[in-house]
Design a protein around this motif. Sequence first.
Motif, PDB file in Angstrom:
ATOM      1  N   VAL A   1       0.848  -1.179   0.000  1.00  0.00           N
ATOM      2  CA  VAL A   1       0.000   0.000   0.000  1.00  0.00           C
ATOM      3  C   VAL A   1       0.896   1.245   0.000  1.00  0.00           C
ATOM      4  O   VAL A   1       1.613   1.491   0.968  1.00  0.00           O
ATOM      5  CB  VAL A   1      -0.896   0.004   1.274  1.00  0.00           C
ATOM      6  CG1 VAL A   1      -1.630   1.325   1.433  1.00  0.00           C
ATOM      7  CG2 VAL A   1      -1.875  -1.152   1.220  1.00  0.00           C
ATOM      8  N   PRO A   2       0.911   2.019  -1.099  1.00  0.00           N
ATOM      9  CA  PRO A   2       1.776   3.199  -1.140  1.00  0.00           C
ATOM     10  C   PRO A   2       1.281   4.311  -0.207  1.00  0.00           C
ATOM     11  O   PRO A   2       0.080   4.513  -0.064  1.00  0.00           O
ATOM     12  CB  PRO A   2       1.698   3.654  -2.604  1.00  0.00           C
ATOM     13  CG  PRO A   2       0.541   2.953  -3.205  1.00  0.00           C
ATOM     14  CD  PRO A   2       0.175   1.797  -2.345  1.00  0.00           C
ATOM     15  N   LEU A   3       2.236   5.009   0.419  1.00  0.00           N
ATOM     16  CA  LEU A   3       1.877   6.124   1.304  1.00  0.00           C
ATOM     17  C   LEU A   3       1.964   7.469   0.584  1.00  0.00           C
ATOM     18  O   LEU A   3       1.550   8.490   1.122  1.00  0.00           O
ATOM     19  CB  LEU A   3       2.791   6.160   2.541  1.00  0.00           C
ATOM     20  CG  LEU A   3       2.777   4.946   3.475  1.00  0.00           C
ATOM     21  CD1 LEU A   3       3.481   5.289   4.783  1.00  0.00           C
ATOM     22  CD2 LEU A   3       1.357   4.491   3.764  1.00  0.00           C
ATOM     23  N   GLU A   4       2.571   7.487  -0.609  1.00  0.00           N
ATOM     24  CA  GLU A   4       2.655   8.728  -1.389  1.00  0.00           C
ATOM     25  C   GLU A   4       2.319   8.425  -2.843  1.00  0.00           C
ATOM     26  O   GLU A   4       2.443   7.295  -3.282  1.00  0.00           O
ATOM     27  CB  GLU A   4       4.078   9.329  -1.334  1.00  0.00           C
ATOM     28  CG  GLU A   4       4.572   9.703   0.054  1.00  0.00           C
ATOM     29  CD  GLU A   4       5.653   8.756   0.556  1.00  0.00           C
ATOM     30  OE1 GLU A   4       5.889   7.705  -0.086  1.00  0.00           O
ATOM     31  OE2 GLU A   4       6.245   9.059   1.607  1.00  0.00           O
ATOM     32  N   MET A   5       1.912   9.463  -3.577  1.00  0.00           N
ATOM     33  CA  MET A   5       1.596   9.297  -4.998  1.00  0.00           C
ATOM     34  C   MET A   5       2.872   8.859  -5.740  1.00  0.00           C
ATOM     35  O   MET A   5       2.861   7.884  -6.472  1.00  0.00           O
ATOM     36  CB  MET A   5       1.108  10.646  -5.546  1.00  0.00           C
ATOM     37  CG  MET A   5       0.382  10.566  -6.830  1.00  0.00           C
ATOM     38  SD  MET A   5      -1.369  10.244  -6.584  1.00  0.00           S
ATOM     39  CE  MET A   5      -2.000  11.898  -6.248  1.00  0.00           C
ATOM     40  N   ASN A   6       3.977   9.641  -5.564  1.00  0.00           N
ATOM     41  CA  ASN A   6       5.286   9.205  -6.070  1.00  0.00           C
ATOM     42  C   ASN A   6       5.914   8.415  -4.930  1.00  0.00           C
ATOM     43  O   ASN A   6       6.666   8.963  -4.125  1.00  0.00           O
ATOM     44  CB  ASN A   6       6.170  10.415  -6.430  1.00  0.00           C
ATOM     45  CG  ASN A   6       5.565  11.206  -7.565  1.00  0.00           C
ATOM     46  OD1 ASN A   6       5.375  10.679  -8.648  1.00  0.00           O
ATOM     47  ND2 ASN A   6       5.236  12.460  -7.301  1.00  0.00           N
ATOM     48  N   ALA A   7       5.587   7.157  -4.880  1.00  0.00           N
ATOM     49  CA  ALA A   7       5.761   6.422  -3.621  1.00  0.00           C
ATOM     50  C   ALA A   7       7.210   6.099  -3.281  1.00  0.00           C
ATOM     51  O   ALA A   7       7.938   5.521  -4.080  1.00  0.00           O
ATOM     52  CB  ALA A   7       4.935   5.156  -3.656  1.00  0.00           C
ATOM     53  N   VAL A   8       7.599   6.516  -2.099  1.00  0.00           N
ATOM     54  CA  VAL A   8       8.877   6.149  -1.514  1.00  0.00           C
ATOM     55  C   VAL A   8       8.621   5.117  -0.410  1.00  0.00           C
ATOM     56  O   VAL A   8       9.421   4.239  -0.164  1.00  0.00           O
ATOM     57  CB  VAL A   8       9.589   7.393  -0.945  1.00  0.00           C
ATOM     58  CG1 VAL A   8      10.907   7.024  -0.282  1.00  0.00           C
ATOM     59  CG2 VAL A   8       9.819   8.423  -2.036  1.00  0.00           C
ATOM     60  N   ARG A   9       7.448   5.247   0.239  1.00  0.00           N
ATOM     61  CA  ARG A   9       7.124   4.362   1.353  1.00  0.00           C
ATOM     62  C   ARG A   9       5.875   3.536   1.065  1.00  0.00           C
ATOM     63  O   ARG A   9       4.958   4.001   0.399  1.00  0.00           O
ATOM     64  CB  ARG A   9       6.862   5.182   2.617  1.00  0.00           C
ATOM     65  CG  ARG A   9       8.003   6.097   3.002  1.00  0.00           C
ATOM     66  CD  ARG A   9       7.748   6.677   4.388  1.00  0.00           C
ATOM     67  NE  ARG A   9       8.764   7.659   4.720  1.00  0.00           N
ATOM     68  CZ  ARG A   9       8.637   8.962   4.510  1.00  0.00           C
ATOM     69  NH1 ARG A   9       7.544   9.437   3.978  1.00  0.00           N
ATOM     70  NH2 ARG A   9       9.615   9.778   4.853  1.00  0.00           N
ATOM     71  N   PHE A  10       5.847   2.349   1.629  1.00  0.00           N
ATOM     72  CA  PHE A  10       4.720   1.429   1.438  1.00  0.00           C
ATOM     73  C   PHE A  10       4.406   0.722   2.748  1.00  0.00           C
ATOM     74  O   PHE A  10       5.320   0.489   3.549  1.00  0.00           O
ATOM     75  CB  PHE A  10       5.084   0.332   0.429  1.00  0.00           C
ATOM     76  CG  PHE A  10       5.470   0.828  -0.923  1.00  0.00           C
ATOM     77  CD1 PHE A  10       4.531   0.902  -1.940  1.00  0.00           C
ATOM     78  CD2 PHE A  10       6.776   1.225  -1.183  1.00  0.00           C
ATOM     79  CE1 PHE A  10       4.897   1.364  -3.203  1.00  0.00           C
ATOM     80  CE2 PHE A  10       7.144   1.691  -2.437  1.00  0.00           C
ATOM     81  CZ  PHE A  10       6.198   1.766  -3.455  1.00  0.00           C
ATOM     82  N   VAL A  11       3.136   0.354   2.947  1.00  0.00           N
ATOM     83  CA  VAL A  11       2.818  -0.631   3.982  1.00  0.00           C
ATOM     84  C   VAL A  11       2.741  -1.985   3.282  1.00  0.00           C
ATOM     85  O   VAL A  11       2.070  -2.122   2.256  1.00  0.00           O
ATOM     86  CB  VAL A  11       1.486  -0.321   4.697  1.00  0.00           C
ATOM     87  CG1 VAL A  11       1.125  -1.448   5.655  1.00  0.00           C
ATOM     88  CG2 VAL A  11       1.580   0.989   5.455  1.00  0.00           C
ATOM     89  N   THR A  12       3.466  -2.949   3.815  1.00  0.00           N
ATOM     90  CA  THR A  12       3.453  -4.285   3.209  1.00  0.00           C
ATOM     91  C   THR A  12       2.942  -5.280   4.253  1.00  0.00           C
ATOM     92  O   THR A  12       2.858  -4.954   5.425  1.00  0.00           O
ATOM     93  CB  THR A  12       4.869  -4.715   2.798  1.00  0.00           C
ATOM     94  OG1 THR A  12       5.714  -4.631   3.946  1.00  0.00           O
ATOM     95  CG2 THR A  12       5.412  -3.808   1.718  1.00  0.00           C
ATOM     96  N   ASN A  13       2.594  -6.461   3.822  1.00  0.00           N
ATOM     97  CA  ASN A  13       2.302  -7.496   4.815  1.00  0.00           C
ATOM     98  C   ASN A  13       3.207  -8.699   4.603  1.00  0.00           C
ATOM     99  O   ASN A  13       3.736  -8.931   3.527  1.00  0.00           O
ATOM    100  CB  ASN A  13       0.819  -7.874   4.878  1.00  0.00           C
ATOM    101  CG  ASN A  13       0.243  -8.162   3.514  1.00  0.00           C
ATOM    102  OD1 ASN A  13       0.967  -8.428   2.569  1.00  0.00           O
ATOM    103  ND2 ASN A  13      -1.056  -8.107   3.405  1.00  0.00           N
TER     104      ASN A  13
END
Lengths: 314, 314
Positions: free
Chosen positions: A54-66
């Motif tokens: 799950v990206p935290l930014e539109m130009n994603a640097v960070r994600f939530v993963t499982n």
Amino acid sequence: MHNDDLSRFFSENMAVDGELSFQQWEGKVLDFAQRVSRGNCKGLALVSSGGTSVPLEMNAVRFVTNFSTGSRGAGLVEDLVVREWACILLHSESAQLPFRRVMDNMDTERFFTELMAPEKSSAVASIVGTYSKYKTRLLLVPYRTVVDYLYLLRLITVAVCHRAECLRTMPMVLLAAAAVSDYFIPRTLLSEHKISSNDGMTVHFSCVPKVLNVLSDIWHTADCDVSRLFVTFKLETHDEMLETKALKNLTLYNCDLVVANKLQEYKERVVMYWRDTPGSPTVLQRPPNGSIESLIVDCILRRIECDATGGGRS
Amino acid sequence: MHNDDLSRFFSENMAVDGELSFQQWEGKVLDFAQRVSRGNCKGLALVSSGGTSVPLEMNAVRFVTNFSTGSRGAGLVEDLVVREWACILLHSESAQLPFRRVMDNMDTERFFTELMAPEKSSAVASIVGTYSKYKTRLLLVPYRTVVDYLYLLRLITVAVCHRAECLRTMPMVLLAAAAVSDYFIPRTLLSEHKISSNDGMTVHFSCVPKVLNVLSDIWHTADCDVSRLFVTFKLETHDEMLETKALKNLTLYNCDLVVANKLQEYKERVVMYWRDTPGSPTVLQRPPNGSIESLIVDCILRRIECDATGGGRS
């Protein structure tokens, strides 16, 4: 959730270029269906694996993963192809892949030793032989985010159930084994650039829509003459909650089978709850030197065989 | 941040069994230092790579990760070992690994073709040859979470700078190339089990302590007779902000060199800001058929050579 709501969810949350690039998969899936229906495959399985990000930014640097290695999906595919089934594997980019996972999981020293050995070890020789023999029966479809996963899963489900005439007489099973994130951030609320703050960061996640009932509808309304099984997986940490939730999912998602896994022993033991006999689940225990995925596959294929000979469900 | 504050941060945020299992690395690092100091290595590099993950639960099912493949760190290590340097690589579990990344990045079909080919392709033959020749000069230390990363980085830094007498006459460089998460959830605030809610989820993250100045202190106070360079990396998306932040980090973290990367071109071009000549940075541009990591390594090793012959900094 209805199919129209799901379409709105995609139009609101997927980038336009993402949608265009994913649509290429419809053609590839239909070509694959043509090829395997002309071969001697006994059926077609659609398997999903890995965790969704799950990206935290539109130009994603960070994600939530499982936490999901994708080993369940990879194992199911390996066991299905050797039983003469064709497989489409919808896998996360970081998921373990069928066959090559044996090498990928080796430490570097053993990896290079195997690579350079004129005679491969029996484990490697075996998987290479199996891969070579069956590779044309395998289609790998990668995804990254939870939205991409749901979009591709629906696209492929529609393609194999409703677009591919050639599959009408071929038994099919959908094994939704991916660990899907419960939460995401709607695109309209995403920060465009890397979030920056000196005082911590607060993030609000929305719930990911439950789509398995939509997929079940697509799956079960296919005009076909053969068995079509829709199988979901439920992972929990407590036995009692696991049974309750597995039974609930049978009706909630209208699936034929829920495979219940307890996190602590998911590679050793699973309980299979069938829709027509929910009160008498099948318990599978991994045999010495065998895999639990192999037992799951055998159990499902026996049911399909049984359906075909009229000895199955009412 | 002071070293004592950092110790408190670890005792508050790391599981006890985690700390115990990490302490084994001190002995392994010291053994490695002994071995490479007896060999013909020209120096020892400590390189960090990959992205750090942040667990959202105590029994973690979900993590926040950042986008980093670890290719920068892997490339630096490959270029250092062929220049006769020993390397300790502190890498995330998902980071690309030196040498084997060439095979890992292949699609499955090409991967199996290379695996079974009696004669390897020149690219694969070359990396296998280099790996075999230099593998004893390489120590890989894996980490998972941001807290584990910071703990291991301090542990190894102290070991090579202050515990390993044998390294006193060996030039050293620390290349902190890992992408470290800015945010985390303190252990006392972590949910014990998988977070569950039907109405979305709100998560508050605290700021990860800035530790590079602590590491710089440890690095620069080592009792040694040779060059010890402390190098950090700065990644941004705008040129102007990149220069400002890179120059700020030079003093904030007391480093000898900041390698400034713009995300859009980080494999093509970097700007090297040296502490003693911040106004005249070195611009490196990837040559055709070469890597930018190779130029970074050459530039750093020239500086160490220059220091050794007394032609270096004031």
